[in-house]
Scaffold this motif. Structure first.
Motif, short mmCIF file in Angstrom:
data_model
loop_
_atom_site.label_atom_id
_atom_site.label_comp_id
_atom_site.label_asym_id
_atom_site.label_seq_id
_atom_site.Cartn_x
_atom_site.Cartn_y
_atom_site.Cartn_z
N THR A 116 0.84 -1.19 0.00
CA THR A 116 0.00 0.00 0.00
C THR A 116 0.87 1.23 0.00
OG1 THR A 116 -1.87 1.09 1.09
CG2 THR A 116 -0.20 0.13 2.52
N ASN A 117 0.38 2.31 -0.56
CA ASN A 117 1.11 3.57 -0.53
C ASN A 117 0.91 4.23 0.83
OD1 ASN A 117 2.13 3.39 -3.12
ND2 ASN A 117 0.38 4.45 -4.01
N VAL A 118 2.00 4.79 1.37
CA VAL A 118 1.93 5.54 2.61
C VAL A 118 2.47 6.94 2.36
CG1 VAL A 118 2.09 3.53 4.12
CG2 VAL A 118 4.18 4.70 3.42
N VAL A 119 1.96 7.90 3.14
CA VAL A 119 2.36 9.30 3.04
C VAL A 119 2.68 9.78 4.44
CG1 VAL A 119 1.53 11.63 2.50
CG2 VAL A 119 0.94 9.73 1.01
N GLY A 120 3.72 10.60 4.57
CA GLY A 120 4.06 11.16 5.87
C GLY A 120 4.98 12.36 5.72
N LYS A 121 5.33 12.94 6.86
CA LYS A 121 6.15 14.15 6.90
C LYS A 121 7.57 13.80 7.35
CE LYS A 121 6.81 17.82 9.98
NZ LYS A 121 6.54 18.22 11.29
N VAL A 122 8.56 14.43 6.72
CA VAL A 122 9.96 14.19 7.06
C VAL A 122 10.33 14.92 8.35
CG1 VAL A 122 12.36 14.54 6.32
CG2 VAL A 122 10.62 13.87 4.66
N THR A 133 7.23 10.56 9.57
CA THR A 133 6.36 10.50 10.74
C THR A 133 4.92 10.82 10.35
OG1 THR A 133 6.70 12.84 11.27
CG2 THR A 133 8.25 11.27 12.25
N GLY A 134 4.00 10.60 11.29
CA GLY A 134 2.60 10.90 11.02
C GLY A 134 2.08 10.15 9.81
N ILE A 135 2.45 8.91 9.68
CA ILE A 135 2.19 8.14 8.47
C ILE A 135 0.71 7.81 8.31
CG2 ILE A 135 2.68 5.95 7.32
CD1 ILE A 135 5.46 6.10 8.69
N LYS A 136 0.23 8.01 7.11
CA LYS A 136 -1.14 7.62 6.74
C LYS A 136 -1.03 6.64 5.58
CE LYS A 136 -2.93 12.17 7.89
NZ LYS A 136 -3.73 11.98 9.04
N ALA A 137 -1.79 5.57 5.65
CA ALA A 137 -1.76 4.53 4.62
C ALA A 137 -2.96 4.69 3.69
CB ALA A 137 -1.78 3.15 5.24
N GLU A 138 -2.72 4.42 2.40
CA GLU A 138 -3.79 4.45 1.42
C GLU A 138 -4.85 3.38 1.74
OE1 GLU A 138 -4.09 4.69 -3.42
OE2 GLU A 138 -2.55 3.41 -2.56
N HIS A 139 -4.39 2.23 2.23
CA HIS A 139 -5.29 1.13 2.61
C HIS A 139 -4.95 0.66 4.02
CE1 HIS A 139 -6.79 0.86 -1.48
NE2 HIS A 139 -5.54 0.83 -1.91
N PRO A 140 -5.34 1.43 5.05
CA PRO A 140 -5.00 1.04 6.43
C PRO A 140 -5.62 -0.28 6.84
CG PRO A 140 -6.51 2.92 6.41
CD PRO A 140 -6.11 2.66 4.99
N GLU A 141 -6.69 -0.67 6.15
CA GLU A 141 -7.33 -1.95 6.49
C GLU A 141 -6.40 -3.13 6.24
OE1 GLU A 141 -8.32 -0.98 2.22
OE2 GLU A 141 -8.34 0.14 4.08
#
Length: 182
Positions: A116-122, A133-141
């Protein structure tokens, strides 16, 4: 191994566009904090001349309070320099787990991996290095179905891609407060 120490900051008002290295709202150079007057932070250019009392800088540009970000020494998958505050995207993959039959030495099943793609801040953490950090996943499920949580941080490398920063692309990443104390 050493890395180049340099900074960027959000310009309060960019006047000298011909002199000041800038890209969009950011100005680039060295960071100076003015403790003698109002506590303004500045991005400054290299020293042009100096004596015992004074020095002349190539430029001095005031920046918004708290907007100074340090270069990490790393580049993303496209060769762009990564700074603190950049928002990165990464394809997070795990390989899963296979179970083997000891009699036949063959795989008899297992769990699929996660992709899954993840997005976060450096961020730069003194004890850990350059992290996302503060990672959000495209498909957290995908994490939940395997009783895993979305990672709290990942070490940044050249497989990540810059997709924005927290100042101009807030919609990509809603800043979360980092509870880490080191």
């Amino acid at each position: 191994m050493s890395r180049e120490i340099k900074f960027r900051g959000v310009s309060k008002y960019l006047k000298n566009v011909d002199v000041v290295p800038h890209k969009g709202i950011f100005v680039y150079g060295n960071l100076v904090h003015d403790d003698f007057t109002d506590g303004t932070d500045y991005i400054v250019g290299n020293m042009m001349e100096a004596d015992e009392k004074y020095c002349t800088l190539n430029f001095r540009e005031p920046i918004e309070k708290g907007s100074a970000e340090q270069f990490t020494g790393l580049k993303d998958a496209n060769g762009k320099e990564i700074y603190e505050g950049d928002v990165l995207e990464y394809c997070y993959k795990t390989h899963g787990q296979n179970f083997y039959d000891p009699d036949t030495l063959g795989a008899v099943g297992g769990e699929p991996g996660i992709e899954t793609n993840v997005v976060g801040k450096v961020a730069i953490w003194p004890s850990t290095g350059v992290v996302l950090t503060g990672i959000k996943a495209e498909h957290p499920e995908d994490f939940d179905s395997r009783n895993l949580g979305v990672p709290k941080m990942l070490h940044v490398n050249n497989h990540f891609t810059i997709i924005g920063n927290v100042y101009t692309n807030l919609e990509l990443f809603v800043a979360q407060h980092d509870t880490r104390t080191d």
